[in-house]
Motif scaffolding. Structure first.
Motif, PDB file in Angstrom:
ATOM      1  N   SER A 142    -143.899 -22.427 -18.815  1.00 13.33           N
ATOM      2  CA  SER A 142    -144.272 -22.530 -20.226  1.00 13.33           C
ATOM      3  C   SER A 142    -143.138 -22.198 -21.178  1.00 13.33           C
ATOM      4  CB  SER A 142    -145.449 -21.602 -20.520  1.00 13.33           C
ATOM      5  OG  SER A 142    -145.042 -20.240 -20.506  1.00 13.33           O
ATOM      6  N   VAL A 143    -142.006 -21.715 -20.662  1.00 17.46           N
ATOM      7  CA  VAL A 143    -140.927 -21.266 -21.546  1.00 17.46           C
ATOM      8  C   VAL A 143    -139.632 -21.987 -21.217  1.00 17.46           C
ATOM      9  CG1 VAL A 143    -141.941 -18.989 -21.853  1.00 17.46           C
ATOM     10  CG2 VAL A 143    -140.312 -19.343 -20.020  1.00 17.46           C
ATOM     11  N   GLY A 144    -138.720 -21.912 -22.181  1.00 16.51           N
ATOM     12  CA  GLY A 144    -137.376 -22.416 -21.940  1.00 16.51           C
ATOM     13  C   GLY A 144    -137.202 -23.873 -22.294  1.00 16.51           C
ATOM     14  N   ALA A 145    -135.951 -24.281 -22.325  1.00 16.46           N
ATOM     15  CA  ALA A 145    -135.610 -25.653 -22.664  1.00 16.46           C
ATOM     16  C   ALA A 145    -136.190 -26.614 -21.639  1.00 16.46           C
ATOM     17  CB  ALA A 145    -134.095 -25.799 -22.722  1.00 16.46           C
ATOM     18  N   GLY A 146    -136.600 -27.750 -22.114  1.00 23.36           N
ATOM     19  CA  GLY A 146    -137.127 -28.769 -21.235  1.00 23.36           C
ATOM     20  C   GLY A 146    -138.546 -28.524 -20.784  1.00 23.36           C
ATOM     21  N   ARG A 147    -139.260 -27.564 -21.417  1.00 20.54           N
ATOM     22  CA  ARG A 147    -140.614 -27.234 -20.990  1.00 20.54           C
ATOM     23  C   ARG A 147    -141.551 -28.410 -21.145  1.00 20.54           C
ATOM     24  NH1 ARG A 147    -142.474 -26.556 -26.104  1.00 20.54           N
ATOM     25  NH2 ARG A 147    -140.977 -25.708 -27.562  1.00 20.54           N
ATOM     26  N   GLY A 148    -141.291 -29.300 -22.144  1.00 25.81           N
ATOM     27  CA  GLY A 148    -142.073 -30.518 -22.272  1.00 25.81           C
ATOM     28  C   GLY A 148    -143.400 -30.355 -22.964  1.00 25.81           C
ATOM     29  N   ARG A 149    -143.889 -29.145 -23.119  1.00 26.77           N
ATOM     30  CA  ARG A 149    -145.183 -28.937 -23.751  1.00 26.77           C
ATOM     31  C   ARG A 149    -145.045 -28.883 -25.267  1.00 26.77           C
ATOM     32  NH1 ARG A 149    -149.422 -26.871 -20.589  1.00 26.77           N
ATOM     33  NH2 ARG A 149    -148.877 -26.645 -18.391  1.00 26.77           N
ATOM     34  N   LEU A 150    -146.056 -29.377 -25.957  1.00 25.36           N
ATOM     35  CA  LEU A 150    -146.115 -29.252 -27.407  1.00 25.36           C
ATOM     36  C   LEU A 150    -146.713 -27.891 -27.724  1.00 25.36           C
ATOM     37  CD1 LEU A 150    -145.783 -30.762 -30.171  1.00 25.36           C
ATOM     38  CD2 LEU A 150    -148.220 -31.317 -29.966  1.00 25.36           C
ATOM     39  N   ARG A 151    -145.956 -27.076 -28.449  1.00 29.64           N
ATOM     40  CA  ARG A 151    -146.418 -25.731 -28.786  1.00 29.64           C
ATOM     41  C   ARG A 151    -146.887 -25.704 -30.232  1.00 29.64           C
ATOM     42  NH1 ARG A 151    -142.326 -21.159 -26.427  1.00 29.64           N
ATOM     43  NH2 ARG A 151    -143.269 -20.982 -24.362  1.00 29.64           N
ATOM     44  N   VAL A 152    -148.161 -25.339 -30.414  1.00 31.73           N
ATOM     45  CA  VAL A 152    -148.755 -25.336 -31.748  1.00 31.73           C
ATOM     46  C   VAL A 152    -149.405 -23.984 -32.000  1.00 31.73           C
ATOM     47  CG1 VAL A 152    -150.382 -26.475 -33.303  1.00 31.73           C
ATOM     48  CG2 VAL A 152    -149.158 -27.819 -31.578  1.00 31.73           C
ATOM     49  N   ASP A 153    -149.158 -23.437 -33.173  1.00 33.91           N
ATOM     50  CA  ASP A 153    -149.715 -22.151 -33.578  1.00 33.91           C
ATOM     51  C   ASP A 153    -150.958 -22.363 -34.427  1.00 33.91           C
ATOM     52  OD1 ASP A 153    -150.020 -19.453 -34.618  1.00 33.91           O
ATOM     53  OD2 ASP A 153    -148.933 -20.156 -36.392  1.00 33.91           O
ATOM     54  N   VAL A 154    -152.040 -21.661 -34.077  1.00 30.89           N
ATOM     55  CA  VAL A 154    -153.250 -21.642 -34.898  1.00 30.89           C
ATOM     56  C   VAL A 154    -153.584 -20.188 -35.190  1.00 30.89           C
ATOM     57  CG1 VAL A 154    -154.121 -23.798 -33.914  1.00 30.89           C
ATOM     58  CG2 VAL A 154    -154.826 -21.624 -32.914  1.00 30.89           C
ATOM     59  N   LEU A 155    -154.264 -19.941 -36.295  1.00 34.04           N
ATOM     60  CA  LEU A 155    -154.549 -18.565 -36.678  1.00 34.04           C
ATOM     61  C   LEU A 155    -155.625 -17.928 -35.817  1.00 34.04           C
ATOM     62  CD1 LEU A 155    -154.464 -18.640 -40.579  1.00 34.04           C
ATOM     63  CD2 LEU A 155    -153.009 -17.301 -39.067  1.00 34.04           C
ATOM     64  N   SER A 156    -156.598 -18.724 -35.375  1.00 35.14           N
ATOM     65  CA  SER A 156    -157.757 -18.169 -34.682  1.00 35.14           C
ATOM     66  C   SER A 156    -158.298 -19.180 -33.700  1.00 35.14           C
ATOM     67  CB  SER A 156    -158.843 -17.788 -35.707  1.00 35.14           C
ATOM     68  OG  SER A 156    -160.102 -17.619 -35.089  1.00 35.14           O
ATOM     69  N   SER A 157    -158.826 -18.705 -32.598  1.00 38.04           N
ATOM     70  CA  SER A 157    -159.418 -19.601 -31.609  1.00 38.04           C
ATOM     71  C   SER A 157    -160.719 -20.215 -32.104  1.00 38.04           C
ATOM     72  CB  SER A 157    -159.669 -18.853 -30.303  1.00 38.04           C
ATOM     73  OG  SER A 157    -160.599 -17.794 -30.501  1.00 38.04           O
ATOM     74  N   ARG A 158    -161.314 -19.638 -33.144  1.00 39.13           N
ATOM     75  CA  ARG A 158    -162.596 -20.128 -33.654  1.00 39.13           C
ATOM     76  C   ARG A 158    -162.471 -20.875 -34.976  1.00 39.13           C
ATOM     77  NH1 ARG A 158    -166.646 -14.953 -32.516  1.00 39.13           N
ATOM     78  NH2 ARG A 158    -166.384 -14.924 -30.240  1.00 39.13           N
ATOM     79  N   GLY A 159    -161.264 -20.978 -35.501  1.00 37.23           N
ATOM     80  CA  GLY A 159    -161.071 -21.555 -36.817  1.00 37.23           C
ATOM     81  C   GLY A 159    -160.921 -23.062 -36.814  1.00 37.23           C
ATOM     82  N   ALA A 160    -160.748 -23.611 -38.019  1.00 36.98           N
ATOM     83  CA  ALA A 160    -160.660 -25.060 -38.199  1.00 36.98           C
ATOM     84  C   ALA A 160    -159.464 -25.646 -37.473  1.00 36.98           C
ATOM     85  CB  ALA A 160    -160.590 -25.384 -39.685  1.00 36.98           C
TER      86      ALA A 160
END
Length: 311
Positions: free
Chosen positions: A81-99
């Motif tokens: 999940s970490v480092g260059a070439g991980r390939g995953r799109l990393r997205v930050d959200v404020l809450s697991s229950r939010g919009a």
């Protein structure tokens, strides 16, 4: 727990011999024995019985075996999940229950080919710094609270205006209303212990209070949404605000009411932020998805802070 000792335990259990485990791991048989002994000391049990056939896991060893496998799988997932070439799109959200979390679930269903890491960073400064460093690819925030202009290398697009609702218990004076106007909320006890000074949501509610002469109580520790629901259900004098897209579940006996707020409808302005020039193909897919499915701006009859559209 030392993962090398766990990995050595797995090799010995799978091969049945310390010598073969040593060959598989590229170490000496003595090193295998020392690692197994260290793991046994850490766990306080014997993991192997030495027999003529080799090394047989004890009852405790067999009990530990599935957990050891899962530890190594978790370690592999963490590394991937970490480092260059991980390939995953990393997205930050404020809450697991939010919009924002709901928007990401919809995106994942529409684009299962895009591998995702969804994180929850608390404050906007951390989120923007993580964008600029490349640690994350996008974040959902309210843009831009007073005194927090975005850096030149960060772009944003308003993706969702989320209406506010009033949440009350069954004994509240407004519990039977189909909707409630902003004017009707004057003098009501609206309790929101999750408002933290300096955050963008604190700036949003400060602007709402100033515009309509409302009062919000932010006193007391924030024990999370479950504790908030317990208190609102049991206290007829209290209500709280929540976003219309916030996903909450409560016991049927609480009989809580979600009441739309109108005249005007206060909307929380969610924006997507990303680093200019980020080449991740999943980011382009996310932006296109949000542009197609999320209503970016509400029409007449709504309210948002005047800073919501500024850069």
């Amino acid at each position: 727990m030392d993962l090398e000792t766990v990995r050595t335990f797995m090799a010995a259990a799978d091969t049945g011999r310390f010598q073969e485990a040593a060959a598989e791991l590229g170490v000496t048989q003595q090193a295998v024995s020392k690692r197994i002994a260290a793991l046994e000391r850490a766990l306080g049990v014997r993991l192997f019985d030495r027999t003529a056939r080799g090394a047989e896991p004890t009852i405790d060893g067999r009990a530990f075996l599935p957990h050891a496998r899962e530890l190594l799988r978790a370690a592999a997932r963490a590394v991937a999940s970490v480092g260059a070439g991980r390939g995953r799109l990393r997205v930050d959200v404020l809450s697991s229950r939010g919009a924002a979390s709901g928007l990401m679930r919809d995106f994942h269903r529409a684009h299962p080919e895009v591998e995702l890491d969804v994180l929850m960073l608390f404050d906007m400064d951390t989120a923007v710094a993580s964008l600029r460093s490349g640690a994350i690819d996008a974040t959902f925030r309210a843009v831009t609270a007073p005194g927090r202009p975005l850096p030149d290398d960060v772009d944003s697009a308003r993706v969702l205006d989320e209406p506010l609702e009033l949440l009350t218990g069954p004994g509240h004076a407004l519990a039977g209303a189909r909707s409630v106007s902003v004017a009707q909320l004057a003098g009501q006890r609206i309790w929101m212990p999750g408002i933290v000074p300096g955050t963008e949501w604190a700036a949003y509610y400060d602007a709402l209070l100033a515009a309509y002469d409302l009062t919000i109580e932010a006193t007391g520790p924030n024990f999370g949404s479950d504790a908030l629901l317990d208190t609102v259900a049991d206290t007829p004098a209290l209500a709280t605000f929540m976003g219309a897209r916030t996903r909450l579940v409560w016991p049927a006996g609480y009989d809580l009411r979600r009441i739309p707020v109108t005249d005007p409808v206060p909307v929380y302005p969610h924006s997507l932020l990303w680093r200019r020039g980020d080449p991740h193909p999943g980011l382009a897919a996310l932006r296109a998805h949000l542009a197609a499915v999320a209503p970016a701006h509400s029409g007449p009859g709504t309210w948002a802070p005047d800073w919501a559209n500024r850069r």
